[in-house]
Design a protein around this motif. Structure first.
Motif, PDB file in Angstrom:
ATOM      1  N   GLU A  69       2.509   1.623  -3.347  1.00  0.00           N
ATOM      2  CA  GLU A  69       1.571   1.996  -4.408  1.00  0.00           C
ATOM      3  C   GLU A  69       1.257   3.486  -4.342  1.00  0.00           C
ATOM      4  N   ARG A  70       1.069   4.037  -3.134  1.00  0.00           N
ATOM      5  CA  ARG A  70       0.798   5.467  -3.009  1.00  0.00           C
ATOM      6  C   ARG A  70       1.978   6.291  -3.528  1.00  0.00           C
ATOM      7  N   ILE A  99       1.847   6.161  -7.330  1.00  0.00           N
ATOM      8  CA  ILE A  99       0.806   7.009  -7.902  1.00  0.00           C
ATOM      9  C   ILE A  99       1.232   8.476  -7.866  1.00  0.00           C
ATOM     10  N   ASP A 154       0.813  -1.232   0.000  1.00  0.00           N
ATOM     11  CA  ASP A 154       0.000   0.000   0.000  1.00  0.00           C
ATOM     12  C   ASP A 154       0.841   1.274   0.000  1.00  0.00           C
ATOM     13  N   GLU A 210      -9.499   8.857  -8.750  1.00  0.00           N
ATOM     14  CA  GLU A 210      -9.270  10.031  -7.908  1.00  0.00           C
ATOM     15  C   GLU A 210      -7.967  10.712  -8.299  1.00  0.00           C
ATOM     16  N   ALA A 211      -6.921   9.906  -8.495  1.00  0.00           N
ATOM     17  CA  ALA A 211      -5.640  10.477  -8.905  1.00  0.00           C
ATOM     18  C   ALA A 211      -5.717  11.032 -10.327  1.00  0.00           C
ATOM     19  N   LEU A 239      -3.192   6.100 -14.965  1.00  0.00           N
ATOM     20  CA  LEU A 239      -4.132   6.210 -13.846  1.00  0.00           C
ATOM     21  C   LEU A 239      -5.509   5.670 -14.213  1.00  0.00           C
ATOM     22  N   TRP A 296      -5.062   1.778 -14.250  1.00  0.00           N
ATOM     23  CA  TRP A 296      -4.696   1.107 -12.989  1.00  0.00           C
ATOM     24  C   TRP A 296      -5.869   0.413 -12.330  1.00  0.00           C
ATOM     25  N   PRO A 297      -7.041   0.914 -12.058  1.00  0.00           N
ATOM     26  CA  PRO A 297      -7.434   2.307 -12.220  1.00  0.00           C
ATOM     27  C   PRO A 297      -7.401   3.056 -10.875  1.00  0.00           C
ATOM     28  N   ASN A 298      -7.155   4.375 -10.971  1.00  0.00           N
ATOM     29  CA  ASN A 298      -7.234   5.261  -9.810  1.00  0.00           C
ATOM     30  C   ASN A 298      -7.850   6.562 -10.317  1.00  0.00           C
TER      31      ASN A 298
END
Length: 475
Positions: A339-340, A343, A336, A366-367, A359, A362-364
């Protein structure tokens, strides 16, 4: 209105044709055959097959010799007929001639194989004809391999000639003839090919391509064509050292070090494989080289180096697969925070468009939305498809960022008058109108109607676009 009369009695079926009788059918067939060359040929084959013996052999030999000399065929029906003729001849040779005269059958199929280039050329290389020729070649391999007194040297000479022909597919040829050659035949073929390679003047082979003219050029092309089957044979025989010798011979500037490393790894020689990837003479930075390096490091138990290589590849390419592979190999509960960090690295990446792709994949989301908010100016408005795809992905969860992307695309296309994107712009304007209801209360936001009016005022001469927009709006 009455039911139309049944046509079962006039439908052309075998059962209905029997009612006509042998004599009437024969007369009809003879009449049609006089006007239809393909039908005439099939009838002649059937008659020869029925006669059998010497008559059949003579007719088949005549037809086989005529195959490469016929006129060019272009229509679909003519191509189909040629493919059928090749298939029919090969079938009769294998099933009717081979049981009584095996040697003649092999000779006939060899004749088709030796002239297949001319036969295929008649049909412009159409796949139906080439597939029939391939099936004929497979029949040759079956029959020739079953000959108890087969001369192995004759087989090797036949294969050598095929491999040196123009536009040959070395992989297909050797795969087809592997069962016929066997290990002994492959070794003999390798020796024959190597003898030809050895006979080429070394001074010509050492010349750089940019300086290869006349005899030097032809020698280098000949060497290149000889190396292809030699490399394939080395693979078939499991001879990695011979593969390396062929790949590097007179050819040091353009060696596929990754291919060599992969073969060394497959035989348990991981240290040697890594040495080839580390050789500064070769460019081993392509994705397949990185993949090979990672597999080699894992095989050597050098976990930390492998992880460092995965992270470096992720930073260089923003590859989701590279990051997933890196995270997968971390101890429990450590993925975790890593990964942050990854990102955050992506969001700040120099290549905003590639970062946005990452992004979303990935999916992200928010980023991805944060990247749009913070780096909208860095996104290339000319990349219409990328930004429209991103807007669609963010529409439901981040409508403001979706609107920002759509307005950026629409503004650029309208300003530059990119006609091929007009349909996409009209669809985007419809999406923006729908978003207006969701975002209408956002302070400081330009309303959709004002945005369109401003855009129209700046591009009022683009009548084609606005005419289509107005028509769509009315609809």
């Amino acid at each position: 209105m009455g039911r139309p009369p049944a046509r079962a009695s006039t439908t052309v079926t075998a059962a209905n044709l029997r009612r006509l009788g042998v004599e009437r059918l024969a007369a009809l067939l003879a009449e049609e055959a006089r006007h239809d060359r393909a039908l005439r040929g099939r009838v002649a084959l059937a008659l020869a097959e029925d006669a059998g013996g010497e008559d059949l052999a003579i007719e088949i030999e005549r037809r086989v010799n005529a195959l490469p000399r016929g006129p060019a065929v272009e229509s679909a029906s003519a191509i189909r007929d040629l493919a059928r003729e090749v298939a029919a001849l090969a079938g009769i040779v294998e099933n009717a001639i081979a049981p009584t005269d095996h040697r003649l059958a092999v000779a006939l199929l060899r004749r088709i194989a030796e002239t297949e280039g001319d036969i295929a050329a008649r049909a412009g290389g159409h796949h139906r004809v080439t597939e029939a020729l391939t099936d004929s070649t497979r029949a040759l391999v079956r029959l020739w391999g079953a000959m108890p007194d087969r001369d192995a040297s004759e087989t090797v000479a036949f294969m050598l000639e095929r491999l040196l022909a123009d536009d040959v597919n070395v992989e297909v040829e050797l795969e087809t003839f592997d069962p016929l050659l066997g290990r002994e035949g492959l070794e003999a073929l390798r020796a024959a090919l190597r003898a030809r390679l050895d006979a080429l003047p070394e001074e010509h082979l050492r010349a750089p391509w940019r300086m290869a003219f006349g005899p030097a050029y032809h020698a280098k092309v000949a060497a290149m064509r000889l190396r292809q089957p030699l490399l394939r044979i080395a693979d078939s025989l499991g001879d990695v050292d011979d593969y390396i010798a062929v790949a590097t011979r007179d050819h040091h500037d353009h060696v596929d070090s990754v291919a060599i490393a992969e073969r060394l790894l497959a035989t348990g020689r991981a240290e040697e494989a890594l040495g080839w990837l580390d050789d500064a003479r070769y460019n081993a930075r392509a994705p397949r080289a990185i993949d090979a390096r990672l597999r080699i490091l894992d095989a050597l138990g050098r976990r930390d180096e492998a992880q460092a290589a995965r992270w470096a590849w992720f930073e260089r390419t923003l590859s989701p697969d590279a990051l997933r592979a890196y995270l997968k190999r971390l101890p429990d509960f450590e993925d975790d925070p890593v990964e942050r960090r990854a990102i955050a690295y992506v969001v700040a990446s120099r290549h905003a468009g590639v970062a946005l792709d990452f992004l979303l994949a990935w999916p992200n989301l928010e980023a991805a939305a944060r990247l749009v908010r913070e780096r909208l100016a860095d996104l290339d408005a000319h990349d219409v498809d990328r930004l429209l795809a991103a807007a669609a992905a963010l529409r439901d969860t981040h409508p403001a960022e979706c609107e920002a992307l759509l307005r950026k695309v629409v503004t650029r296309v309208v300003r530059d008058g990119v006609i091929r994107h007009y349909d996409a712009v009209i669809a985007a304007l419809a999406d923006l109108a729908a978003l207006d209801g969701t975002l209408g209360g956002v302070e400081g936001r330009e309303a959709h109607a004002a945005f369109v009016e401003r855009l129209r005022g700046a591009s009022h001469r683009k009548h084609g676009l606005w005419g289509r927009y107005d028509a769509a709006a009315r609809g």
